[in-house]
Design a protein around this motif. Sequence first.
Motif, PDB file in Angstrom:
ATOM      1  N   CYS A  51       1.047  -1.190  -0.170  1.00  0.00           N
ATOM      2  CA  CYS A  51       0.183   0.105  -0.087  1.00  0.00           C
ATOM      3  C   CYS A  51       1.086   1.296  -0.172  1.00  0.00           C
ATOM      4  CB  CYS A  51      -0.769  -0.006   1.243  1.00  0.00           C
ATOM      5  SG  CYS A  51      -1.665   1.528   1.677  1.00  0.00           S
ATOM      6  N   CYS A  54       0.490   2.976   3.805  1.00  0.00           N
ATOM      7  CA  CYS A  54       0.780   2.512   4.976  1.00  0.00           C
ATOM      8  C   CYS A  54       1.862   1.254   4.780  1.00  0.00           C
ATOM      9  CB  CYS A  54      -0.270   1.784   5.657  1.00  0.00           C
ATOM     10  SG  CYS A  54      -1.082   0.425   5.313  1.00  0.00           S
ATOM     11  N   CYS A  70      -6.544  -0.823   0.342  1.00  0.00           N
ATOM     12  CA  CYS A  70      -5.656  -1.433   1.503  1.00  0.00           C
ATOM     13  C   CYS A  70      -6.734  -1.679   2.534  1.00  0.00           C
ATOM     14  CB  CYS A  70      -4.634  -0.399   1.906  1.00  0.00           C
ATOM     15  SG  CYS A  70      -3.814  -1.115   3.364  1.00  0.00           S
ATOM     16  N   CYS A  73      -5.462   0.129   5.894  1.00  0.00           N
ATOM     17  CA  CYS A  73      -5.632   1.858   6.163  1.00  0.00           C
ATOM     18  C   CYS A  73      -6.885   2.064   5.232  1.00  0.00           C
ATOM     19  CB  CYS A  73      -4.429   2.566   6.111  1.00  0.00           C
ATOM     20  SG  CYS A  73      -4.043   2.627   4.160  1.00  0.00           S
TER      21      CYS A  73
HETATM   22 ZN    ZN Z   1      -2.632   1.095   3.693  1.00  0.00          ZN
END
Ligand code: ZN
Length: 421
Positions: A51, A54, A70, A73
């Motif tokens: 991602c 994150c 993702c 997050c």
């Molecule tokens: Zn993420």
Amino acid sequence: MTPETPMGEGLPGPTAPHPGDSPDPQLVELAPEDPTINTANQQLEDGVNRCPTCGSTDIQLRVSSSMLICLFCRHEWAEALVEPLVSGQESLRDLTGTTLASGAADIDNDADAGMLTLKCAGCGSEVVVNTSEVMSSRCHWCRHVLTVNEQMPNGAVPDAVLPFTVTRDQAVAHIKEFAGKRKMFADRQFVAEFTPENVVGVYLPYMVVDSNARGTVEGVGEVQTRKYTRGSGDNKETVYDADIYRIDRHLDFTVDDLTLESSTERSDMNAFVNTNNVINTILPFDTKNAVQWNANYLVGYTSERRDTDVSALMPALEDQLLSIVRSEVRSSVTKYDRGVRWESEGVAVHGTRWVSMYLPVWLYSYYHEDRGRAMVHYIAVNGRTGETMGSVPVSHKRLAVAALTAGTVLETIAITILAVS
Ligand SMILES: [Zn+2]
Ligand SMILES: [Zn+2]
């Protein structure tokens, strides 16, 4: 130019050309190689799909937005469109030779038979993935998601993916509607066992081709000039006079994003399974919206490996181009009212550009035996447009009974038979 490196005395070796030397003719002949367009997703070069926000590897396609999400997050993003990368500024009119996007390169069958070892970036363990079956896997030690990002020369990784936008629920609704309309004459067992929830999302391999070509057809056309009766009594006959013309037609044309199947496995199964026809009826796909490869688009879906190279698809391409020529030419010969007989036809392909692509299809399959003959029936839903087509096993008894009744029912039968053939 790099300075000449001295090789050992008397040893043969490469030397830099002296200024003014003419190029080696043998090398010149090899030089014009087919151009390749690199479509590899640079962001995936470390072999791990993370991602961008994150760094998590738990990513999948969110169909309702057609974006990657993702799961850690909730960040959503899409990979870049492939079309601008491939087309550039060049007009299709200027297309010459055979241009391949990197994912459309010839398949190297000896390479690894689809087996690939992925090193987990999370814990360092090595996980083997059979790319002929799956394109992503979870590390069984640390649950990092390992995906195949590298474009290997085994046909497994295409240039582009057209992500699903039709959700599973929508696909189920389409399939129910399709089968519902054909329920009346459907095989009883099919109706009883109908479970559209068993639909699977599949990415099917296609080649998307641009071409610049010239078609030529030649033949004879007749225009009626007079119609009259000769003789009398029993010897009367009608005579037609006609002018005969030699006709030739040339058509310079370009084709943008022609879709060709690139899995022979599916074409060969035709006698047993009629997917090939079914899939063709749910074309077209909006291939302009296909994005750069990211294996996370495939998480939760199955996919089929491409097994056909560009050279093997050439005849199929020429066939399709020729049918375009025929239909375009037809409208230009309407004044030959006594008909046209084509004697020769051909297409000269000046240039082609090939992109390999995964296209999204929801498939509902049903295995059925009819009088000892096995058949797999499919209902397919275009994963972008929702266009639905398929075949439903019919009950011959029900059809026969229905055929005896007249009127509007007959129309329904015709429709049902069309859907099956
Ligand atoms: Zn993420
Ligand atoms: Zn791991």
